[in-house]
Design a protein around this motif. Structure first.
Motif, PDB file in Angstrom:
ATOM      1  N   ASP A 185      17.782  50.244  56.266  1.00  0.00           N
ATOM      2  CA  ASP A 185      18.625  49.379  55.429  1.00  0.00           C
ATOM      3  C   ASP A 185      18.282  49.591  53.951  1.00  0.00           C
ATOM      4  OD1 ASP A 185      16.076  48.193  55.647  1.00  0.00           O
ATOM      5  OD2 ASP A 185      16.858  46.157  55.841  1.00  0.00           O
ATOM      6  N   GLU A 186      16.989  49.714  53.664  1.00  0.00           N
ATOM      7  CA  GLU A 186      16.541  49.869  52.278  1.00  0.00           C
ATOM      8  C   GLU A 186      16.957  51.216  51.677  1.00  0.00           C
ATOM      9  OE1 GLU A 186      12.457  49.910  49.604  1.00  0.00           O
ATOM     10  OE2 GLU A 186      12.356  49.202  51.680  1.00  0.00           O
ATOM     11  N   SER A 187      16.771  52.303  52.407  1.00  0.00           N
ATOM     12  CA  SER A 187      17.133  53.611  51.840  1.00  0.00           C
ATOM     13  C   SER A 187      18.652  53.733  51.689  1.00  0.00           C
ATOM     14  CB  SER A 187      16.552  54.761  52.665  1.00  0.00           C
ATOM     15  OG  SER A 187      17.007  54.739  53.995  1.00  0.00           O
ATOM     16  N   PHE A 188      19.393  53.057  52.556  1.00  0.00           N
ATOM     17  CA  PHE A 188      20.853  53.041  52.426  1.00  0.00           C
ATOM     18  C   PHE A 188      21.247  52.314  51.137  1.00  0.00           C
ATOM     19  CE2 PHE A 188      25.047  51.187  53.066  1.00  0.00           C
ATOM     20  CZ  PHE A 188      25.772  52.269  53.534  1.00  0.00           C
ATOM     21  N   ILE A 189      20.677  51.134  50.923  1.00  0.00           N
ATOM     22  CA  ILE A 189      21.006  50.342  49.730  1.00  0.00           C
ATOM     23  C   ILE A 189      20.560  51.062  48.456  1.00  0.00           C
ATOM     24  CG2 ILE A 189      20.385  48.211  48.480  1.00  0.00           C
ATOM     25  CD1 ILE A 189      22.647  47.883  50.556  1.00  0.00           C
ATOM     26  N   LYS A 190      19.465  51.811  48.541  1.00  0.00           N
ATOM     27  CA  LYS A 190      18.961  52.540  47.371  1.00  0.00           C
ATOM     28  C   LYS A 190      20.026  53.504  46.820  1.00  0.00           C
ATOM     29  CE  LYS A 190      14.518  53.518  47.011  1.00  0.00           C
ATOM     30  NZ  LYS A 190      13.212  54.156  47.192  1.00  0.00           N
ATOM     31  N   ILE A 191      20.820  54.112  47.705  1.00  0.00           N
ATOM     32  CA  ILE A 191      21.906  55.000  47.273  1.00  0.00           C
ATOM     33  C   ILE A 191      22.836  54.235  46.331  1.00  0.00           C
ATOM     34  CG2 ILE A 191      24.011  56.224  48.024  1.00  0.00           C
ATOM     35  CD1 ILE A 191      22.633  56.572  50.801  1.00  0.00           C
ATOM     36  N   PHE A 192      23.132  52.996  46.709  1.00  0.00           N
ATOM     37  CA  PHE A 192      24.101  52.214  45.949  1.00  0.00           C
ATOM     38  C   PHE A 192      23.476  51.515  44.745  1.00  0.00           C
ATOM     39  CE2 PHE A 192      26.129  53.285  49.855  1.00  0.00           C
ATOM     40  CZ  PHE A 192      27.372  53.705  49.399  1.00  0.00           C
ATOM     41  N   VAL A 193      22.173  51.324  44.757  1.00  0.00           N
ATOM     42  CA  VAL A 193      21.489  50.826  43.559  1.00  0.00           C
ATOM     43  C   VAL A 193      21.605  51.894  42.472  1.00  0.00           C
ATOM     44  CG1 VAL A 193      19.223  50.284  42.555  1.00  0.00           C
ATOM     45  CG2 VAL A 193      19.921  49.221  44.715  1.00  0.00           C
ATOM     46  N   LYS A 194      21.381  53.151  42.841  1.00  0.00           N
ATOM     47  CA  LYS A 194      21.517  54.258  41.874  1.00  0.00           C
ATOM     48  C   LYS A 194      22.954  54.340  41.365  1.00  0.00           C
ATOM     49  CE  LYS A 194      17.743  57.093  43.635  1.00  0.00           C
ATOM     50  NZ  LYS A 194      17.376  58.249  44.439  1.00  0.00           N
ATOM     51  N   HIS A 195      23.898  54.137  42.256  1.00  0.00           N
ATOM     52  CA  HIS A 195      25.321  54.141  41.919  1.00  0.00           C
ATOM     53  C   HIS A 195      25.618  53.000  40.929  1.00  0.00           C
ATOM     54  CE1 HIS A 195      29.663  53.348  43.164  1.00  0.00           C
ATOM     55  NE2 HIS A 195      29.692  54.572  42.700  1.00  0.00           N
ATOM     56  N   ASP A 196      25.083  51.803  41.231  1.00  0.00           N
ATOM     57  CA  ASP A 196      25.247  50.655  40.320  1.00  0.00           C
ATOM     58  C   ASP A 196      24.698  50.986  38.935  1.00  0.00           C
ATOM     59  OD1 ASP A 196      26.232  49.125  42.438  1.00  0.00           O
ATOM     60  OD2 ASP A 196      24.554  47.703  42.458  1.00  0.00           O
ATOM     61  N   ILE A 197      23.481  51.514  38.906  1.00  0.00           N
ATOM     62  CA  ILE A 197      22.822  51.813  37.624  1.00  0.00           C
ATOM     63  C   ILE A 197      23.680  52.749  36.788  1.00  0.00           C
ATOM     64  CG2 ILE A 197      20.841  53.006  36.564  1.00  0.00           C
ATOM     65  CD1 ILE A 197      19.142  51.777  38.931  1.00  0.00           C
ATOM     66  N   HIS A 198      24.196  53.793  37.408  1.00  0.00           N
ATOM     67  CA  HIS A 198      25.057  54.751  36.711  1.00  0.00           C
ATOM     68  C   HIS A 198      26.234  54.022  36.042  1.00  0.00           C
ATOM     69  CE1 HIS A 198      27.717  58.140  35.944  1.00  0.00           C
ATOM     70  NE2 HIS A 198      28.621  57.576  36.724  1.00  0.00           N
ATOM     71  N   HIS A 199      26.908  53.177  36.793  1.00  0.00           N
ATOM     72  CA  HIS A 199      28.086  52.494  36.255  1.00  0.00           C
ATOM     73  C   HIS A 199      27.722  51.366  35.282  1.00  0.00           C
ATOM     74  CE1 HIS A 199      30.991  54.880  38.319  1.00  0.00           C
ATOM     75  NE2 HIS A 199      30.449  54.638  39.492  1.00  0.00           N
TER      76      HIS A 199
END
Length: 149
Positions: free
Chosen positions: A125-139
């Motif tokens: 669950d954590e490594s999956f969410i990490k993908i989208f944390v990076k995505h959030d940061i970019h935007h």
């Protein structure tokens, strides 16, 4: 709650603050040929909606989740989906969906491991969410740059 999930949650606070920004700033392209802040928030919302509906329900130990959709097509769908929504409703939908996504993924067992598409890498669950944390940061960096220019 660990750091990754905390970061994922903090994006809601940042997006919530956009309600204080004049709508004209939120609907203007961040730069020539790019999305507006409203469209960026809609894009984040649409990915959360996809993950909530299509990915999280399948997260079980040993599960093979579907491949992520074609990014360009998914992003076009997102733009089309929010086209007739006000800035306020896009922000509201993002926050509601992010809360639901966090709640849903928090119910996935900490020891649960799954793959995505044809990949061999095992996600939690954590490594999956990490993908989208990076995505959030970019935007979020794009949004901050636009608001501080």
């Amino acid at each position: 709650m660990n750091k990754v999930f905390k970061q994922f949650e903090e994006t809601m606070d940042i997006i919530q603050k956009l309600k204080e920004v004049p709508e004209s700033q939120l609907t203007e392209a961040i730069s020539e040929g790019k999305w507006s802040i409203r469209e960026i928030v809609g894009h984040l919302y649409y990915w959360d909606k996809y993950n909530l509906e299509e990915m999280v329900p399948l997260m079980a130990n040993g599960a093979k989740l579907p491949q992520f959709p074609n990014h360009d097509e998914h992003n076009e769908e997102a733009a089309s989906y929010i086209k007739d929504h006000s800035v306020e409703s896009v922000i509201k939908n993002f926050i509601e969906t992010r809360k639901e996504l966090i709640e849903a993924i928090s119910k996935v067992g900490k020891d649960t491991r799954f793959t995505i598409g044809q990949g061999k890498r095992k996600f939690s669950d954590e490594s999956f969410i990490k993908i989208f944390v990076k995505h959030d940061i970019h935007h979020l960096q794009q949004i901050n740059k636009k608001l501080n220019d």
